[in-house]
Design an enzyme around this catalytic site. Structure first.
Site, short mmCIF file in Angstrom:
data_model
loop_
_atom_site.label_atom_id
_atom_site.label_comp_id
_atom_site.label_asym_id
_atom_site.label_seq_id
_atom_site.Cartn_x
_atom_site.Cartn_y
_atom_site.Cartn_z
N SER A 166 44.63 41.93 52.45
CA SER A 166 44.84 40.65 51.69
C SER A 166 45.20 39.58 52.72
O SER A 166 45.93 39.70 53.74
CB SER A 166 46.01 40.88 50.70
OG SER A 166 46.31 39.82 50.10
N LYS A 182 45.62 43.64 37.69
CA LYS A 182 45.86 42.51 36.88
C LYS A 182 45.96 42.47 35.36
O LYS A 182 46.77 42.15 34.59
CB LYS A 182 44.82 41.30 37.19
CG LYS A 182 44.65 41.03 38.46
CD LYS A 182 43.66 39.87 38.50
CE LYS A 182 43.37 39.35 40.30
NZ LYS A 182 42.53 38.53 40.43
N ALA A 188 31.03 37.89 32.81
CA ALA A 188 31.82 38.09 31.69
C ALA A 188 32.93 39.19 31.85
O ALA A 188 33.46 39.79 31.08
CB ALA A 188 31.11 38.46 30.34
N GLY A 193 36.64 39.77 34.35
CA GLY A 193 37.95 39.36 34.59
C GLY A 193 37.91 38.01 34.88
O GLY A 193 38.67 37.21 34.57
N ASN A 214 25.47 37.00 30.95
CA ASN A 214 26.00 38.31 31.50
C ASN A 214 24.80 39.38 31.20
O ASN A 214 23.95 39.26 30.23
CB ASN A 214 27.13 38.65 30.84
CG ASN A 214 28.06 39.73 31.63
OD1 ASN A 214 27.86 39.72 32.64
ND2 ASN A 214 28.50 40.64 30.89
N MET A 266 31.92 33.03 43.53
CA MET A 266 33.32 33.35 43.70
C MET A 266 33.40 34.30 44.88
O MET A 266 34.68 34.28 45.39
CB MET A 266 33.92 34.04 42.50
CG MET A 266 33.94 33.08 41.38
SD MET A 266 35.08 34.12 39.96
CE MET A 266 34.90 32.77 38.77
N TYR A 289 33.27 35.55 49.07
CA TYR A 289 33.19 34.40 50.06
C TYR A 289 33.17 35.67 51.22
O TYR A 289 33.30 36.79 51.33
CB TYR A 289 34.67 33.74 50.30
CG TYR A 289 35.72 34.58 50.33
CD1 TYR A 289 36.50 34.64 49.15
CD2 TYR A 289 36.21 35.20 51.40
CE1 TYR A 289 37.61 35.40 49.16
CE2 TYR A 289 37.32 35.93 51.55
CZ TYR A 289 37.95 36.18 50.20
OH TYR A 289 39.26 36.73 50.25
N GLY A 343 33.62 31.38 47.55
CA GLY A 343 34.97 31.15 46.81
C GLY A 343 36.27 31.26 47.60
O GLY A 343 37.35 31.43 47.38
P1 NDP Z 1 34.62 42.75 36.92
O1 NDP Z 1 34.40 43.98 37.21
O2 NDP Z 1 35.58 42.31 35.99
O3 NDP Z 1 33.37 42.01 36.41
C1 NDP Z 1 32.11 42.18 36.88
C2 NDP Z 1 31.00 41.20 36.34
O4 NDP Z 1 30.11 41.41 37.39
C3 NDP Z 1 30.69 41.75 34.84
O5 NDP Z 1 30.16 40.45 34.16
C4 NDP Z 1 29.35 42.63 35.18
O6 NDP Z 1 28.26 42.74 34.14
C5 NDP Z 1 28.46 41.73 36.45
N1 NDP Z 1 27.65 42.67 37.25
C6 NDP Z 1 28.24 43.74 38.00
N2 NDP Z 1 27.20 43.82 38.72
C7 NDP Z 1 26.01 43.28 38.40
C8 NDP Z 1 24.72 43.05 38.89
N3 NDP Z 1 24.26 44.02 39.93
N4 NDP Z 1 24.15 42.31 38.39
C9 NDP Z 1 24.66 41.29 37.55
N5 NDP Z 1 25.79 41.22 36.98
C10 NDP Z 1 26.56 42.20 37.37
O7 NDP Z 1 34.75 41.81 38.34
P2 NDP Z 1 35.79 40.66 38.49
O8 NDP Z 1 35.26 39.62 37.29
O9 NDP Z 1 37.21 40.87 38.97
O10 NDP Z 1 35.16 39.72 39.69
C11 NDP Z 1 33.86 39.22 39.80
C12 NDP Z 1 33.75 38.69 41.30
O11 NDP Z 1 34.82 37.59 41.49
C13 NDP Z 1 34.13 39.46 42.34
O12 NDP Z 1 33.11 39.23 43.46
C14 NDP Z 1 35.33 39.21 43.05
O13 NDP Z 1 35.35 39.54 44.41
C15 NDP Z 1 35.24 37.56 42.72
N6 NDP Z 1 36.79 36.91 42.47
C16 NDP Z 1 37.01 36.16 43.53
C17 NDP Z 1 38.22 35.49 43.55
C18 NDP Z 1 38.69 34.39 44.58
O14 NDP Z 1 39.82 33.84 44.90
N7 NDP Z 1 37.63 33.93 45.44
C19 NDP Z 1 39.19 35.60 42.36
C20 NDP Z 1 38.83 36.80 41.63
C21 NDP Z 1 37.63 37.36 41.45
P3 NDP Z 1 28.64 43.75 32.96
O15 NDP Z 1 29.55 43.27 32.15
O16 NDP Z 1 27.12 44.02 32.51
O17 NDP Z 1 29.29 45.06 33.64
#
Ligand code: NDP
Length: 283
Positions: free
Chosen positions: A21, A72, A134, A136, A157, A227, A229, A250
């Site tokens: 981190s 979280k 869609a 977190g 999504n 999001m 980076y 991000g």
């Molecule tokens: P989650 O696991 O909660 O959600 C993942 C999402 O990605 C779902 O909507 C899922 O779809 C979709 N998904 C996963 N794989 C694929 C794929 N191959 N093709 C299309 N859609 C896909 O993850 P988070 O929401 O926690 O995190 C998402 C991103 O945001 C991560 O890359 C994380 O690193 C980044 N992030 C960055 C932050 C920052 O400060 N820069 C802070 C928080 C997050 P489905 O619902 O169909 O499974």
């Protein structure tokens, strides 16, 4: 639990894993720049021991904690009081320990919006926004995005039902007087119109994958924001740039969510430019 062993820290970031981190370096710089007498360290919690780790840290005098993957949702459940943005996000990334209470907040969404509006100079008002994902992270940014008064927010999504659930949850926020906003849900293949802002909140970039999007949704006026980076542009950024869009990753969101947490705890708003530049140079 290692808060005592590692030297007392008034603030920590809790996760598993956590050693990678960047939050301790970010907060140390904020504290130095604003002359705040505070300490901030990593704290590894066992996967089955988040609440116990928090309680031990509080017992040692801890004042606040950032919370990251995979805790979280547990932080949300542990909080005795939640801010409205934490309630809307359904997740907590910032805990404040005060008078025996645990206050839960979520600064991820405002971090994204600050980076887009202030750092990238992109005004959300009256814009057409496409949010990919869609999970977190997507859920946490919807309310701050709507507060920017866009004309339209479409959530696309892979699992369309999850995007539809989010539309149901956030529809009331679009019905406020003076803030008409069209909110919609669909699958990636159904997205065909051009957008002013496209935010990739899927985790596809982590596997170097690209949601199946039409290149025609981008124009030279579009800001495409991932999001994720890293040292290189993500596949999403490469695809958007190849179709003429401006791109941004991000890293700024990471720094801005930290700045907001710092403000929540210390009531002082740190400058973020130098921290952002230092992190970018070190990637
Ligand atoms: P989650 O696991 O909660 O959600 C993942 C999402 O990605 C779902 O909507 C899922 O779809 C979709 N998904 C996963 N794989 C694929 C794929 N191959 N093709 C299309 N859609 C896909 O993850 P988070 O929401 O926690 O995190 C998402 C991103 O945001 C991560 O890359 C994380 O690193 C980044 N992030 C960055 C932050 C920052 O400060 N820069 C802070 C928080 C997050 P489905 O619902 O169909 O499974």
């Amino acid at each position: 639990m290692s808060a005592a062993g590692a030297g007392f820290a008034a603030y920590v970031v809790i996760g598993n894993p956590i050693a990678h981190s960047k939050s301790p370096a970010i907060h140390a710089r904020f504290a130095a720049d604003t002359a705040q007498d505070m300490h901030y360290a990593h704290l590894l919690a066992p996967l089955d021991g988040f609440a116990a780790t928090v309680r031990e840290f509080v017992a040692q005098g801890g004042r606040g904690a950032n919370v990251t993957v995979p805790f979280k949702l547990e932080a949300y459940a542990l909080a005795s009081q939640l801010t409205s943005r934490a309630k809307a996000a359904g997740a907590v990334n910032t805990l404040t320990f005060e008078d025996g209470r645990i206050l839960g907040d979520n600064t991820d969404g405002i971090g994204l919006v600050s980076d887009i509006v202030r750092n990238a100079g992109f005004d959300l008002a009256h814009k057409k926004i496409l949010l990919l994902g869609a999970g977190g992270a997507a859920r946490g940014v919807i309310l701050p995005l709507l507060e920017g008064k866009p004309a339209q927010l479409v959530i696309a999504n892979r699992t369309v039902a999850k995007a539809e659930e989010l539309v149901q949850q956030f529809q009331p926020y679009c019905e406020q007087p003076g803030q008409p906003c069209i909110l919609g849900a669909c699958g990636f293949a159904d997205v065909s119109q051009q957008f002013d802002l496209v935010i990739n909140a899927t985790s596809a970039s982590l596997q170097a994958e690209l949601p199946p999007l039409a290149g025609s949704i981008f124009s030279p006026a579009t800001l495409a924001y991932d999001m994720m980076y890293g040292s290189q542009p993500t596949v999403f950024m490469q695809f958007a740039a190849a179709h003429g869009a401006q791109v941004r990753d991000g890293l700024g969101m990471l720094v801005e969510q930290a700045a907001e947490a710092f403000f929540v705890w210390r009531c002082v708003r740190p400058h973020t430019d130098a921290v952002f530049a230092a992190l970018r140079a070190a990637l």
